[in-house]
Motif scaffolding. Structure first.
Motif, mmCIF file in Angstrom:
data_model
loop_
_atom_site.group_PDB
_atom_site.id
_atom_site.type_symbol
_atom_site.label_atom_id
_atom_site.label_comp_id
_atom_site.label_asym_id
_atom_site.label_seq_id
_atom_site.Cartn_x
_atom_site.Cartn_y
_atom_site.Cartn_z
ATOM 1 N N VAL A 91 -5.655 13.976 -1.318
ATOM 2 C CA VAL A 91 -4.563 13.717 -1.739
ATOM 3 C C VAL A 91 -5.108 14.087 -2.976
ATOM 4 O O VAL A 91 -6.064 14.255 -3.574
ATOM 5 N N VAL A 92 -4.216 15.232 -3.623
ATOM 6 C CA VAL A 92 -4.568 15.561 -4.862
ATOM 7 C C VAL A 92 -4.007 14.514 -6.111
ATOM 8 O O VAL A 92 -3.689 14.106 -5.511
ATOM 9 N N MET A 93 -4.686 14.985 -7.006
ATOM 10 C CA MET A 93 -4.654 14.476 -8.405
ATOM 11 C C MET A 93 -3.567 14.879 -9.772
ATOM 12 O O MET A 93 -3.235 15.842 -9.127
ATOM 13 N N ASP A 94 -2.624 13.576 -9.913
ATOM 14 C CA ASP A 94 -1.388 14.512 -11.136
ATOM 15 C C ASP A 94 -2.531 14.873 -12.475
ATOM 16 O O ASP A 94 -3.512 15.129 -12.124
ATOM 17 N N THR A 95 -2.005 15.418 -13.523
ATOM 18 C CA THR A 95 -2.835 15.992 -14.618
ATOM 19 C C THR A 95 -3.336 14.515 -15.620
ATOM 20 O O THR A 95 -3.667 15.062 -16.440
ATOM 21 N N GLU A 96 -2.880 13.663 -15.016
ATOM 22 C CA GLU A 96 -3.572 12.635 -14.907
ATOM 23 C C GLU A 96 -4.888 11.925 -14.777
ATOM 24 O O GLU A 96 -5.602 10.960 -15.205
ATOM 25 N N GLY A 97 -4.904 12.892 -13.801
ATOM 26 C CA GLY A 97 -6.463 11.918 -13.030
ATOM 27 C C GLY A 97 -5.838 11.146 -12.254
ATOM 28 O O GLY A 97 -7.283 10.602 -11.345
ATOM 29 N N LEU A 98 -4.255 10.728 -11.672
ATOM 30 C CA LEU A 98 -4.452 9.477 -10.537
ATOM 31 C C LEU A 98 -4.262 10.534 -9.557
ATOM 32 O O LEU A 98 -3.207 11.251 -9.522
ATOM 33 N N PRO A 99 -4.491 9.250 -8.457
ATOM 34 C CA PRO A 99 -3.717 10.223 -7.164
ATOM 35 C C PRO A 99 -2.769 10.258 -6.534
ATOM 36 O O PRO A 99 -2.264 9.287 -7.075
ATOM 37 N N CYS A 100 -1.968 11.024 -5.956
ATOM 38 C CA CYS A 100 -0.747 11.692 -5.848
ATOM 39 C C CYS A 100 -0.346 10.384 -4.484
ATOM 40 O O CYS A 100 0.164 11.012 -3.477
ATOM 41 N N ALA A 101 -0.538 8.673 -4.990
ATOM 42 C CA ALA A 101 -0.135 8.493 -3.370
ATOM 43 C C ALA A 101 0.806 7.145 -3.782
ATOM 44 O O ALA A 101 -0.152 6.287 -4.872
ATOM 45 N N PHE A 102 1.838 7.278 -3.256
ATOM 46 C CA PHE A 102 2.521 6.557 -3.802
ATOM 47 C C PHE A 102 3.603 5.194 -3.105
ATOM 48 O O PHE A 102 3.540 5.681 -1.943
ATOM 49 N N GLN A 139 1.002 -1.540 -0.598
ATOM 50 C CA GLN A 139 -0.056 0.355 -0.012
ATOM 51 C C GLN A 139 0.612 1.621 -0.226
ATOM 52 O O GLN A 139 2.114 1.143 0.218
ATOM 53 N N ALA A 140 0.252 2.068 -0.252
ATOM 54 C CA ALA A 140 0.415 3.807 -0.289
ATOM 55 C C ALA A 140 0.988 4.155 0.850
ATOM 56 O O ALA A 140 0.922 4.182 2.292
#
Length: 553
Positions: free
Chosen positions: A343-354, A331-332
Motif C-alpha cells: 500500500v502506497v502513502m499519500d502526500t500526508e504520509g497516510l496509507p492509501c487504504a479506504f 475496515q478498508a
C-alpha cells in the motif's frame, strides 16, 4: 392396472393435482369391479402459507409504464431454440446501445414490472396460467422458475397416508450441520413436519423495479402481498385462511425484504429465507462502475465504465449494493498499491487504504479523485441529456444530484444496519477456489510514482486501467471467499447479527455436503442442492409459527 388389483395394499390414495386457480383437485377414475381396495382421498381443512419469492437485481422483467413495451428482459440461458434466439436478439439490441441510450431507456421513474415473460412450471404441478397469476412470468425464467417449481412440488408432498414422503423422510431429516449450518440448529423432527403438512404452501413471485430504491420496492412488494397474494385467498368462496407469508429472497431481493419488515414495518411476514444476501454490500459494484462487467454479461449489462455509470449512478437500488459503512466492521477494502503489492502513502504520509474512517460515502463514492467511484472525467456520464448549453453548469448540477443520491444511500444503509426479521434463515457462498473472484478487495496496482493525490493526467480506458505510461494504475483481481459477486464477509454478516440459522456453502464451509465441493455461482445459487436444502429447512421451521389453521385455534 393388473399390478394395482393384485396389490396387497388395502388402500389406494387418489393423487392430488391443481386446477387453473391453483386449488387442490383429485384425479379419480373408475376401476374394475374386482378391485375392492378402499379408495382414499386425503383432504385437509384449507389453510395456506404463501411463499413469496423476491429475485435479485436485474432479475425482474421491466416495461415502460406509458407504452407497455418490454424494456428489460434479460435472455434466458438454455439450449432451446427460442432462448438461443432470445440471446442473439438481446446481444444485437444491447450491444449497439451506448451510455446515452442506456440512460434514456433505463430510468426508474419510467418503468414498472413486466409479468409477460416466459414460464417454466417444471415439477410444480401448476398450469402455466396459474403460475402466471402468481407472478412467475415477471422474472428471469432460467434463474428462478426451477427453484420455485421445486419449492411448490416438495412442500405439497410432505405427508401422505399419515407418513412422511420422499425427500422429507430422508434428506429432510438430516442434521443442518451436514449442510454448513453455523449456529448449531437441530434437525427437523417428524412432529414438526406433520404440523407443517397441515398447511398448503403456494409459491408466488414478487418482481420489483430494481432501479428504484429498495425502500420504494419494499412498499411495492407490500402492496403486492396485500392486494394480490392475500386478497386471492380472502376472495375464495369460502375464504381460505392465509394470514402471513414466508419470504424467500435472492441477492438484492433480500434488501427489499429487510426494508419491508424493518423499515416499512410490514407485519404479515412469518419469516424470511435469504439466499446470497449482500448484507453489507459488495465491492463488485465498484469494479463494474470503473471497468464494466466481465464475460458475456458485458454486452448486455455494460462493457465499460461509461455504459455502467450512466445507469447505475442514477439508480438508488443499484447504489445501495455498494459496501456499507459497517462492511467488514468498517475496515478498508479499496487499496492503492505499488507493483510488489504494498500500500502506497499519500502526500500526508497516510496509507492509501479506504475507507479510513468508516465513511465510504465521502471517501470513495462522492470522491472525484481518479480512484473514486465516479472520477471527475466520468462526471459526463451522470447526465447525458441534450441540454448542455452550459456544460460546466450542467456537470456541477449532475454531480450535486449524484451526491444527494449517495446521501440517500447512506441513510438507507444506516437505517437498515443489523436489522433482520426475528425469524431469519440465510445461506451464502464461501469458496476461495472458484475461477471467478469475489472482489473481496478492490486494488489499483502500478508504479507508485504514477499515483496522484487527486487528479490524474491520463485518460481512463473505462476498463480498469489508465493509459499514461507503462505501469500506470490498473485494477487487479483480489480473490477471496465468496460466490463470484458477494464476498463471504458480507454473506456471513447476518450470522453475527444473530439470525436464527446461517448456512456457509463451499470449500470454506463445514459439514459433509461441503467436503471436497466447491461453492456456487452467485446468480445460479438456487440451482445448488445445498441452497435448496437450506431453503426448505427454513420454510419448514418458520411454518411452525403459523397459527391460522382451524386445528390450531
Amino acid at each position: 392396472m393388473q399390478n394395482e388389483r393384485n396389490s396387497s395394499d388395502p388402500e389406494v390414495v387418489i393423487s392430488r393435482t391443481r386446477d387453473i386457480d391453483g386449488r387442490p383437485v383429485f384425479d379419480t377414475h373408475l376401476t374394475p369391479t374386482e378391485d375392492t381396495r378402499t379408495k382414499v382421498i386425503e383432504t385437509k381443512l384449507p389453510a395456506v402459507i404463501p411463499i413469496v419469492f423476491l429475485p435479485g437485481i436485474m432479475g425482474t422483467n421491466l416495461k415502460n409504464k406509458k407504452t407497455g413495451n418490454a424494456v428489460w428482459r434479460p435472455p434466458n440461458m438454455s439450449l432451446n431454440l427460442a432462448d438461443i434466439l432470445g440471446v442473439v436478439a438481446a446481444l444485437a439490441t444491447w450491444g449497439i446501445r451506448g451510455p446515452k441510450q442506456r440512460q434514456q431507456i433505463l430510468k426508474a421513474e419510467d418503468l414498472t414490472v413486466d409479468d409477460g415473460g416466459s414460464i417454466d412450471v417444471g415439477e410444480s404441478g401448476l398450469a402455466k396460467e396459474t403460475a402466471r397469476k402468481r407472478g412467475w412470468g415477471s422474472v428471469l425464467r432460467t434463474s428462478y422458475n426451477p427453484v420455485m417449481g421445486l419449492l411448490e412440488a416438495r412442500t405439497s408432498r410432505i405427508v401422505a397416508n399419515r407418513t412422511l414422503q420422499g425427500w422429507w423422510s430422508t434428506e429432510g431429516l438430516r442434521p443442518p450441520g451436514d449442510y454448513g449450518e453455523e449456529t448449531g440448529q437441530p434437525p427437523l423432527t417428524e412432529p414438526e413436519l406433520m404440523k407443517a403438512a397441515r398447511y398448503d404452501f403456494d409459491v408466488w413471485c414478487a418482481g420489483y423495479n430494481w432501479l428504484q430504491s429498495n425502500r420504494k420496492s419494499a412498499e411495492d412488494v407490500r402492496q403486492y402481498i396485500e392486494n394480490t397474494v392475500l386478497r386471492h385467498y380472502r376472495e375464495q368462496k369460502p375464504p381460505v385462511p392465509a394470514d402471513k407469508v414466508i419470504l424467500v429472497t435472492h441477492s438484492m431481493g433480500g434488501l427489499v425484504a429487510r426494508a419491508l419488515t424493518n423499515l416499512v414495518g410490514y407485519e404479515k411476514v412469518l419469516g424470511v429465507v435469504h439466499g446470497v444476501l449482500p448484507a453489507t454490500g459488495a465491492p463488485a459494484i465498484y469494479h463494474h462502475m470503473r471497468a464494466g462487467y466481465e464475460g458475456p454479461e458485458q454486452l448486455i449489462l455494460g462493457s465499460n465504465a461509461g455504459e455502467v455509470t450512466a445507469v447505475v449512478a442514477n439508480s438508488a437500488g443499484a447504489l445501495e449494493l455498494c459496501p456499507t459503512f459497517d462492511h467488514r466492521d468498517g475496515q478498508a477494502w479499496l487499496f492503492l498499491q505499488n507493483e510488489p503489492g504494498e500500500v502506497v502513502m499519500d502526500t500526508e504520509g497516510l496509507p492509501c487504504a479506504f475507507p479510513r474512517a468508516g465513511n465510504p460515502y465521502d471517501e470513495i463514492y462522492k470522491n472525484p479523485a481518479w480512484y473514486g467511484l465516479v472520477p471527475e472525467p466520468n462526471t459526463k456520464f451522470l447526465n447525458l441529456s441534450e441540454d448542455l448549453s452550459n456544460y460546466e453548469y450542467a456537470k456541477a448540477a449532475s454531480r450535486s444530484t449524484f451526491e444527494e443520491l449517495i446521501d440517500q444511500v447512506a441513510r438507507f444503509h444506516r437505517d437498515l444496519a443489523g436489522q433482520y426479521h426475528p425469524e431469519t434463515y440465510v445461506h451464502y457462498g464461501a469458496d476461495g477456489s472458484r475461477p471467478m473472484h469475489s472482489w473481496q478487495d478492490i486494488v489499483w496496482r502500478g508504479n507508485p510514482n504514477a499515483f496522484p493525490t487527486s487528479a490524474f493526467p491520463a485518460s481512463d480506458d473505462g476498463n480498469g486501467s489508465y493509459r499514461a505510461s507503462n505501469n500506470a494504475p490498473a485494477l487487479t483481481a483480489a480473490r477471496g471467499q465468496g460466490d463470484g459477486t458477494v464476498p463471504a464477509f458480507s454473506g456471513e454478516a447476518p450470522r453475527d447479527a444473530g439470525v436464527v440459522a446461517s448456512f456457509r456453502h463451499g470449500s470454506d464451509g463445514a459439514g459433509s455436503e461441503n467436503a471436497d465441493r466447491k461453492g456456487y455461482d452467485h446468480q445460479g445459487s438456487y440451482n445448488d442442492p445445498r441452497a435448496r436444502w437450506a431453503t426448505l429447512y427454513g420454510i419448514a421451521k418458520i411454518s411452525q409459527l403459523a397459527d391460522w389453521h382451524s386445528s390450531e385455534k
